[in-house]
Design an enzyme around this catalytic site. Structure first.
Site, PDB file in Angstrom:
ATOM      1  N   LYS A 270      71.735 -60.135  88.497  1.00 16.92           N
ATOM      2  CA  LYS A 270      71.522 -61.501  88.014  1.00 16.92           C
ATOM      3  C   LYS A 270      70.605 -62.275  88.962  1.00 16.92           C
ATOM      4  O   LYS A 270      69.758 -63.055  88.507  1.00 16.92           O
ATOM      5  CB  LYS A 270      72.878 -62.211  87.883  1.00 16.92           C
ATOM      6  CG  LYS A 270      72.775 -63.510  87.105  1.00 16.92           C
ATOM      7  CD  LYS A 270      74.161 -64.044  86.749  1.00 16.92           C
ATOM      8  CE  LYS A 270      74.049 -65.310  85.913  1.00 16.92           C
ATOM      9  NZ  LYS A 270      75.370 -65.847  85.538  1.00 16.92           N
TER      10      LYS A 270
ATOM     11  N   MET B 139      85.488 -33.282  57.349  1.00 21.50           N
ATOM     12  CA  MET B 139      85.158 -32.042  58.053  1.00 21.50           C
ATOM     13  C   MET B 139      86.361 -31.544  58.848  1.00 21.50           C
ATOM     14  O   MET B 139      86.598 -30.347  58.952  1.00 21.50           O
ATOM     15  CB  MET B 139      83.939 -32.257  58.951  1.00 21.50           C
ATOM     16  CG  MET B 139      83.360 -30.974  59.506  1.00 21.50           C
ATOM     17  SD  MET B 139      82.849 -29.810  58.221  1.00 21.50           S
ATOM     18  CE  MET B 139      81.122 -30.249  58.003  1.00 21.50           C
TER      19      MET B 139
END
Lengths: 196, 577
Positions: B168, B480
């Protein structure tokens, strides 16, 4: 089998982690890893000894090159090399029991680097088997080993061979394409066989 | 770049945007938060569209879909800590499929790095094995060089994701900005790349002498832009082409030499052709286990030529006879002049006979019995869209049916998570694809399981009013998983039945139109209304519950040991009627 790689890497934070992490990811155990400065500013040299299948050398080399901070990788196992390891061995010894250790140190061409009333420290340089030999002889002769510190292996190829990075610097001015061609004569023709 | 004068003093945040704009970025997917707020604050001064996602994973998949659909680098942005960790799955997805994306994360100030500060996480450490490279930037003056190098690394060589973590304080500090001066060194090509004139002529000789050759078409063809070259090679030497999942679209599916997808759910003729081949020419693919079946019996009589940009892939899974390591398009350009024209091939006729034998088993050739099969839905969708839409699939049964029944004639028309198999990929990736290609028709095809993993992005679609269509193949199961349980776990359907909300109502709650389809006769009208509707449209297709994807090669079996599609699937499912 044991593979030995010499890697020139950028001297930046995190590069060691990247290299070590790659071996972990390939599920390859690192036997020893030494890192230090190289002949060039900002470039570190690593010697990595790893236990892997005989065919793994290509993949490890190719994968190391995929790391952005790697400048050069040399799978040196196939070449004639000088291999060295340094060890510091601290042995319990009084003035009365020192003398036979001095003899052993002489035979192994090691050195005493510290002497205290109840202990002494041996510095030995050589191939790993030589270091292991001294340790074994010390133990067999009843000496109490207090501490062992070993650097792990350092390897350098024999003869005129040099890294491609250095090669490029030495012949600056030559077109880059020619530098990138591997120097075949240096690898095959001029291997000297100095005694170890 | 012209809009920013050279050597301007800017804040780190402004440098982020100025560099992105300089790199040609027009769209960013992201989510703001504390440690990235300075960058968001500076955004309004720059001509970049920001799409607010509902989750940072979505942002990475959007950047991924954007990159796959357009060929450009996708960009995602997030804050530190949880914002950054939410990107992990998206980064791993892009890594496995070699997709160029750049992810920018905010980080706590450099002064508190390593102190467990609020929302601090070691994201460069976490993402080490799932990024091509990553950077931790702690000074404003390092932002532009790191970002520019990130773009270069992401798209060069074998592409991949790059993460740039910016503290920052670096965002808030100021530094001189000069886009040109921040240019990275030229990308270092992998030193083990290479192909000699000898290896090229060895490959050409193998191709000339082969009687039963097959080209294996992979994602690398799309990445390298080698469509024309691969097509010329196939046509000139009459070599049939089998595709990997990510290679679909690299070679026109309607071409007479196209075989379709190979591997675990490849059609019988494709895998049998590979098993009986005497030469495989692998183009930009990596012999994944889903493609080869068990390696011991893979194409036993075939010589193998591997053309691939990543040296680490050579001889990794399959030992090859000739390896040409480098950019596929460049290598084929050198190779092609050595390939003579061949008129016709008995081998191609032989494969066509195999195809004919399989057609009788094809579910599309059965009369309508009132049941709705996913294969019907996808086949009809293909017809309705003329095969021209960008299809973005999730992971599972519907993904395989899509690969079998939607015929992709053009590259970058199938966006799917292949290597990592990331459920939840489709919806956000489709947003990325639509943002990248606003003039193209985009369809999501997802299962009822996967869509729920990232269904929050419906709200993003609504907010951005994106004109994309969503087809949910809803069978009430994690399909699946259920199929594997049926085949290999004695039908013990442990935790595979899944309850879903009424997806049409869910769409409605977002202001998105929708329709439910339960019969085959309703498929085309619903697809038609979706296509005609401006804005998003969702169709919930209730399909046969216990349908399976055939053929299937069980794990550990050879390519020819596949479970074939039953002769008459109606018998299999008649008890449901």
């Amino acid at each position: 089998m044991l593979h030995t790689f010499v890697a020139l890497v950028e001297d930046k934070p995190g590069v060691l982690t990247r290299v070590a992490s790659l071996f972990r990811r390939l599920n390859v155990n690192i036997v020893s890893l030494t890192v230090g400065r190289s002949e060039r500013e900002g470039v570190s040299r690593m010697t990595i000894v790893a236990e892997a299948s005989p065919t793994a050398g290509h993949r490890i080399t190719a994968s190391l090159y995929k790391l952005e901070n790697i400048l050069e990788v040399d799978d040196v196992g196939q070449y004639a090399c000088v291999t060295r390891e340094l060890a510091l061995i601290k042995v319990a010894a009084t003035p009365q029991t020192r003398s036979h250790i001095f003899e052993l140190v002489e035979v192994f061409r090691a050195r005493i680097v510290d002497l205290a009333p109840e202990s002494l420290m041996i510095e030995i340089t050589g191939v790993s088997s030589k270091i292991e030999g001294l340790i074994q002889v010390l133990m067999e002769s009843g000496d109490e080993i207090l501490e062992v510190a070993r650097t792990g292996r350092m390897v350098m190829r024999r003869g005129r061979h040099t890294s491609r990075v250095m090669e490029a610097m030495r012949i600056a001015g030559v077109p880059e394409a020619e530098i990138l061609e591997p120097n075949v004569t240096a690898e095959s023709g001029e291997e000297s066989q100095l005694p170890q | 770049m012209s809009s920013t004068p050279q050597n301007t003093r800017l804040t780190g945040s402004e440098i982020v945007w100025a560099t992105l704009v300089g790199e040609g970025v027009t769209d960013v997917f992201g989510y703001p938060g504390g440690a990235i707020l300075p960058v968001y604050d500076a955004m309004r001064k720059f001509p970049v569209r920001h799409i607010l996602t509902r989750h940072e994973q979505g942002a990475t998949h959007m950047a991924d879909g954007y990159a796959r659909a357009s060929g450009k680098v996708g960009v995602a942005m997030a804050t530190s800590g949880p914002g950054a960790t939410n990107m992990v799955t998206g980064l791993a997805t892009a890594m496995m499929d070699s997709v160029p994306i750049v992810c920018i994360t905010g980080q706590v100030s450099s002064k508190v790095l390593g102190t467990d500060a609020f929302q601090e996480v070691d994201i460069t450490g976490i993402t080490l094995p799932i990024t091509k490279h990553n950077y931790l930037v702690t000074r404003a003056e390092d932002i532009a060089p790191a970002l520019r190098e990130a773009f270069l690394v992401a798209k060069s060589g074998r592409p991949g994701p790059v993460l740039v973590d910016i503290t920052k304080d670096a965002q808030q500090a100021t530094a001189e900005f000069n886009f040109e001066a921040a240019a990275p060194k030229p990308y270092r090509p992998h030193p083990m790349r290479g192909h000699s004139a000898d290896s090229i002529s060895d490959a050409a000789k193998l191709i000339r002498e082969a009687k039963r050759p097959v080209i294996l078409a992979g994602h690398g063809i799309i990445q390298s832009g080698a469509f024309e070259q691969v097509r010329t090679l196939a046509e000139r030497a009459q070599i049939p082409v089998a595709s990997t999942l990510l290679g679909l679209g690299a070679f026109p599916a309607s071409h007479e030499l196209s075989l379709g997808m190979m591997g675990m759910h490849g059609e019988a003729w494709v895998n049998n052709a590979i098993q009986n081949a005497d030469l495989l020419v692998a183009c930009g693919m990596r012999f994944d286990d889903r493609v080869t079946g068990t390696l011991a019996t893979y194409a036993p009589n075939a010589k193998k030529v591997h053309i691939e940009i990543d040296p680490a892939e050579i001889n990794k899974n399959v030992k090859v006879d000739v390896a040409l390591v480098g950019d596929l398009r460049q290598i084929l350009e050198i190779l092609l002049p050595q390939i003579p024209t061949c008129k016709s091939s008995p081998w191609v006729r032989e494969i066509n006979e195999m195809k004919g034998e399989c057609a009788v088993r094809d579910i599309r050739n059965l009369p309508d019995n009132g049941h709705l099969y996913a294969a019907h839905v996808i086949n009809d969708l293909w017809n309705a869209t003329g095969g021209k839409a960008i299809i973005v699939t999730d992971v599972g049964q519907h993904q395989m049916w899509e690969a079998q029944y939607y015929k992709h004639d053009e590259p970058r028309t199938l966006v799917t998570s292949g290597g990592l198999g990331t459920m939840g990929f489709a919806l956000p990736a489709a947003i990325g694809a639509k943002v990248a290609c606003p003039d193209k028709e985009v369809w999501v095809i997802a299962g009822d399981g996967g869509i729920q993993m990232t269904a929050c992005e419906l709200s993003t679609i609504a907010q951005e009013n994106l004109d994309l269509n969503i087809a949910i193949i809803n069978n009430g199961f994690l399909g699946m998983v259920r199929q594997w349980q049926e085949f290999f776990y004695e039908k013990n359907y442990a935790s595979s039945p899944i309850l879903s909300p009424d997806f049409v109502k869910l769409a409605d709650a977002h202001g998105i139109a929708g329709a439910t389809v339960t019969k085959r006769s309703e498929v085309l009208p619903a697809v038609k209304s979706a296509r005609e509707k401006k804005g998003p449209f969702l169709i919930n297709f209730h399909v046969e519950k216990e349908d399976s994807v055939y053929p299937m090669i069980p794990q550990g079996k050879a390519l020819h040991e596949m479970i074939r599609r039953p002769d008459n699937p109606l018998i299999e499912t008649a008890e449901d009627a």
